[in-house]
Design a protein around this motif. Structure first.
Motif, PDB file in Angstrom:
ATOM      1  N   GLY A 184       0.845  -1.190   0.000  1.00 39.18           N
ATOM      2  CA  GLY A 184       0.000   0.000   0.000  1.00 39.18           C
ATOM      3  C   GLY A 184       0.879   1.238   0.000  1.00 39.18           C
ATOM      4  N   ASP A 185       0.685   2.111   1.003  1.00 40.05           N
ATOM      5  CA  ASP A 185       1.509   3.310   1.144  1.00 40.05           C
ATOM      6  C   ASP A 185       2.726   3.080   2.031  1.00 40.05           C
ATOM      7  OD1 ASP A 185      -0.287   4.689  -0.431  1.00 40.05           O
ATOM      8  OD2 ASP A 185      -1.498   5.349   1.287  1.00 40.05           O
ATOM      9  N   ARG A 186       2.846   1.921   2.605  1.00 39.98           N
ATOM     10  CA  ARG A 186       3.944   1.616   3.526  1.00 39.98           C
ATOM     11  C   ARG A 186       5.108   0.972   2.767  1.00 39.98           C
ATOM     12  NH1 ARG A 186       4.669   0.915   8.958  1.00 39.98           N
ATOM     13  NH2 ARG A 186       6.154  -0.685   9.606  1.00 39.98           N
ATOM     14  N   ILE A 187       6.281   1.594   2.870  1.00 39.42           N
ATOM     15  CA  ILE A 187       7.467   1.078   2.194  1.00 39.42           C
ATOM     16  C   ILE A 187       8.019  -0.107   2.999  1.00 39.42           C
ATOM     17  CG2 ILE A 187       9.783   1.587   1.360  1.00 39.42           C
ATOM     18  CD1 ILE A 187       7.614   2.999  -0.178  1.00 39.42           C
ATOM     19  N   LEU A 188       8.014  -1.280   2.373  1.00 35.53           N
ATOM     20  CA  LEU A 188       8.592  -2.452   3.028  1.00 35.53           C
ATOM     21  C   LEU A 188      10.112  -2.479   2.857  1.00 35.53           C
ATOM     22  CD1 LEU A 188       6.040  -5.207   1.942  1.00 35.53           C
ATOM     23  CD2 LEU A 188       6.184  -4.045   4.147  1.00 35.53           C
ATOM     24  N   ARG A 189      10.554  -2.056   1.662  1.00 35.30           N
ATOM     25  CA  ARG A 189      11.979  -2.041   1.372  1.00 35.30           C
ATOM     26  C   ARG A 189      12.250  -1.003   0.295  1.00 35.30           C
ATOM     27  NH1 ARG A 189      14.649  -7.266  -1.325  1.00 35.30           N
ATOM     28  NH2 ARG A 189      13.958  -6.197  -3.219  1.00 35.30           N
ATOM     29  N   PRO A 190      13.103  -0.007   0.565  1.00 34.33           N
ATOM     30  CA  PRO A 190      13.392   0.994  -0.476  1.00 34.33           C
ATOM     31  C   PRO A 190      14.205   0.378  -1.603  1.00 34.33           C
ATOM     32  CG  PRO A 190      14.792   1.337   1.433  1.00 34.33           C
ATOM     33  CD  PRO A 190      13.810   0.283   1.823  1.00 34.33           C
ATOM     34  N   ALA A 191      14.096   0.968  -2.774  1.00 33.77           N
ATOM     35  CA  ALA A 191      14.836   0.481  -3.943  1.00 33.77           C
ATOM     36  C   ALA A 191      16.271   0.985  -3.883  1.00 33.77           C
ATOM     37  CB  ALA A 191      14.157   0.947  -5.222  1.00 33.77           C
ATOM     38  N   GLN A 192      17.211   0.122  -4.204  1.00 32.77           N
ATOM     39  CA  GLN A 192      18.602   0.525  -4.308  1.00 32.77           C
ATOM     40  C   GLN A 192      18.836   1.067  -5.722  1.00 32.77           C
ATOM     41  OE1 GLN A 192      20.994  -2.858  -3.229  1.00 32.77           O
ATOM     42  NE2 GLN A 192      20.590  -2.613  -1.038  1.00 32.77           N
ATOM     43  N   VAL A 193      19.260   2.309  -5.811  1.00 33.02           N
ATOM     44  CA  VAL A 193      19.325   2.979  -7.116  1.00 33.02           C
ATOM     45  C   VAL A 193      20.645   3.717  -7.289  1.00 33.02           C
ATOM     46  CG1 VAL A 193      16.820   3.266  -7.227  1.00 33.02           C
ATOM     47  CG2 VAL A 193      18.222   5.061  -6.194  1.00 33.02           C
ATOM     48  N   VAL A 194      20.923   4.025  -8.575  1.00 28.32           N
ATOM     49  CA  VAL A 194      22.036   4.897  -8.947  1.00 28.32           C
ATOM     50  C   VAL A 194      21.442   6.250  -9.297  1.00 28.32           C
ATOM     51  CG1 VAL A 194      23.937   5.274 -10.545  1.00 28.32           C
ATOM     52  CG2 VAL A 194      23.373   2.946  -9.803  1.00 28.32           C
ATOM     53  N   VAL A 195      21.997   7.329  -8.700  1.00 26.24           N
ATOM     54  CA  VAL A 195      21.431   8.676  -8.832  1.00 26.24           C
ATOM     55  C   VAL A 195      22.376   9.564  -9.631  1.00 26.24           C
ATOM     56  CG1 VAL A 195      20.464  10.640  -7.565  1.00 26.24           C
ATOM     57  CG2 VAL A 195      20.320   8.341  -6.598  1.00 26.24           C
ATOM     58  N   SER A 196      21.774  10.449 -10.423  1.00 30.85           N
ATOM     59  CA  SER A 196      22.566  11.374 -11.245  1.00 30.85           C
ATOM     60  C   SER A 196      22.993  12.594 -10.446  1.00 30.85           C
ATOM     61  CB  SER A 196      21.752  11.829 -12.458  1.00 30.85           C
ATOM     62  OG  SER A 196      20.651  12.630 -12.033  1.00 30.85           O
ATOM     63  N   ARG A 197      24.091  13.184 -10.907  1.00 35.28           N
ATOM     64  CA  ARG A 197      24.555  14.433 -10.311  1.00 35.28           C
ATOM     65  C   ARG A 197      25.175  15.291 -11.411  1.00 35.28           C
ATOM     66  NH1 ARG A 197      29.077  14.183  -5.803  1.00 35.28           N
ATOM     67  NH2 ARG A 197      30.329  13.743  -7.682  1.00 35.28           N
ATOM     68  N   ARG A 198      24.798  16.532 -11.453  1.00 41.67           N
ATOM     69  CA  ARG A 198      25.322  17.442 -12.463  1.00 41.67           C
ATOM     70  C   ARG A 198      26.810  17.724 -12.220  1.00 41.67           C
ATOM     71  NH1 ARG A 198      22.028  20.660 -15.633  1.00 41.67           N
ATOM     72  NH2 ARG A 198      20.176  19.471 -16.200  1.00 41.67           N
ATOM     73  N   ALA A 199      27.529  17.846 -13.310  1.00 47.26           N
ATOM     74  CA  ALA A 199      28.947  18.186 -13.185  1.00 47.26           C
ATOM     75  C   ALA A 199      29.094  19.609 -12.667  1.00 47.26           C
ATOM     76  CB  ALA A 199      29.647  18.040 -14.547  1.00 47.26           C
ATOM     77  N   VAL A 200      30.070  19.815 -11.824  1.00 46.68           N
ATOM     78  CA  VAL A 200      30.319  21.150 -11.263  1.00 46.68           C
ATOM     79  C   VAL A 200      31.113  21.952 -12.298  1.00 46.68           C
ATOM     80  CG1 VAL A 200      31.359  22.463  -9.398  1.00 46.68           C
ATOM     81  CG2 VAL A 200      30.304  20.224  -8.938  1.00 46.68           C
ATOM     82  N   PRO A 201      30.597  23.088 -12.764  1.00 49.18           N
ATOM     83  CA  PRO A 201      31.335  23.876 -13.768  1.00 49.18           C
ATOM     84  C   PRO A 201      32.660  24.389 -13.211  1.00 49.18           C
ATOM     85  CG  PRO A 201      29.485  25.129 -12.885  1.00 49.18           C
ATOM     86  CD  PRO A 201      29.345  23.736 -12.346  1.00 49.18           C
ATOM     87  N   GLU A 202      33.674  24.401 -14.049  1.00 48.96           N
ATOM     88  CA  GLU A 202      34.976  24.867 -13.635  1.00 48.96           C
ATOM     89  C   GLU A 202      34.944  26.385 -13.437  1.00 48.96           C
ATOM     90  OE1 GLU A 202      37.841  23.621 -16.457  1.00 48.96           O
ATOM     91  OE2 GLU A 202      37.532  21.473 -16.094  1.00 48.96           O
ATOM     92  N   GLN A 203      35.637  26.819 -12.430  1.00 53.76           N
ATOM     93  CA  GLN A 203      35.688  28.254 -12.111  1.00 53.76           C
ATOM     94  C   GLN A 203      36.708  28.935 -13.020  1.00 53.76           C
ATOM     95  OE1 GLN A 203      33.640  29.691 -10.121  1.00 53.76           O
ATOM     96  NE2 GLN A 203      32.661  27.826  -9.358  1.00 53.76           N
TER      97      GLN A 203
END
Length: 203
Positions: A184-203
């Motif tokens: 239902g609305d209760r999380i039994l087990r969260p999904a293990q995932v790979v998350v994106s991250r934006r590249a940090v622009p060079e100064q």
């Protein structure tokens, strides 16, 4: 001079036959109460045992009625608490069984990833078993959590890796390593995932 009758000096008793008492005995004569006579203090027999008045009886009835209602309320609250406790224990037991069942699902999915040939009878058999297991889970209200492309949610996802990329928005699920499940609305087990991250622009 001759003494008169009843004189104590003559030694003869008084005419009425009573003997005179002198000193302390005469001053503390005891009065004997005849049977049936009222008490000397003026009270009537049975006056000390007072019967309760109507006001006292009404107050006692009200007090007992209040105690009865309180007992009924306590009993009703106890029944409700017991019912909630039973429901909680049953739910916890069911969730524990589902979590153990999810480990079997993971094993079947790992076997499918090892066998990539969809024409292989082994692959087809494992695929059929996995489909049946998911059907049973869905029958009990259990569904998968976590898909590639959805925003990262710490309540639903468990980030196991981060990849730098500008192709998708920051904190987007790129890959699902292990599926999560919810009842239902209760999380039994969260999904293990790979998350994106934006590249940090060079100064």
């Amino acid at each position: 001079m001759p003494s008169s009758p009843g004189n104590s000096e003559s030694g003869q008793p008084p005419p009425d036959g009573r003997t005179e008492r002198s000193g302390a005995e005469g001053s503390h004569a005891t009065t004997v109460q005849s049977p049936g006579a009222p008490p000397a203090d003026g009270t009537t027999q049975g006056e000390g045992a007072r019967t309760p008045t109507e006001a006292q009886l009404d107050a006692e009835i009200a007090r007992m009625d209040d105690r009865y209602k309180r007992a009924l309320a306590d009993l009703d609250n106890y029944r409700k608490r017991s019912a909630r406790e039973v429901e909680r224990r049953v739910a916890e037991s069911g969730e524990a069984l589902i979590r153990d069942w999810l480990e079997v699902v993971d094993s079947v999915e790992r076997a499918l990833r090892m066998e990539q040939d969809a024409s292989n009878p082994l692959y087809q058999g494992l695929r059929a078993v996995l489909d049946q297991m998911e059907t049973v889970l869905a029958r009990h209200g259990v569904g998968r959590v976590g898909e590639a492309g959805e925003p990262f949610d710490p309540e639903r996802h468990d980030a196991v890796d981060v990849r730098v990329t500008d192709e998708v928005p920051d904190r987007t699920v790129l890959e699902v390593v292990r599926s999560g499940f919810a009842l239902g609305d209760r999380i039994l087990r969260p999904a293990q995932v790979v998350v994106s991250r934006r590249a940090v622009p060079e100064q």
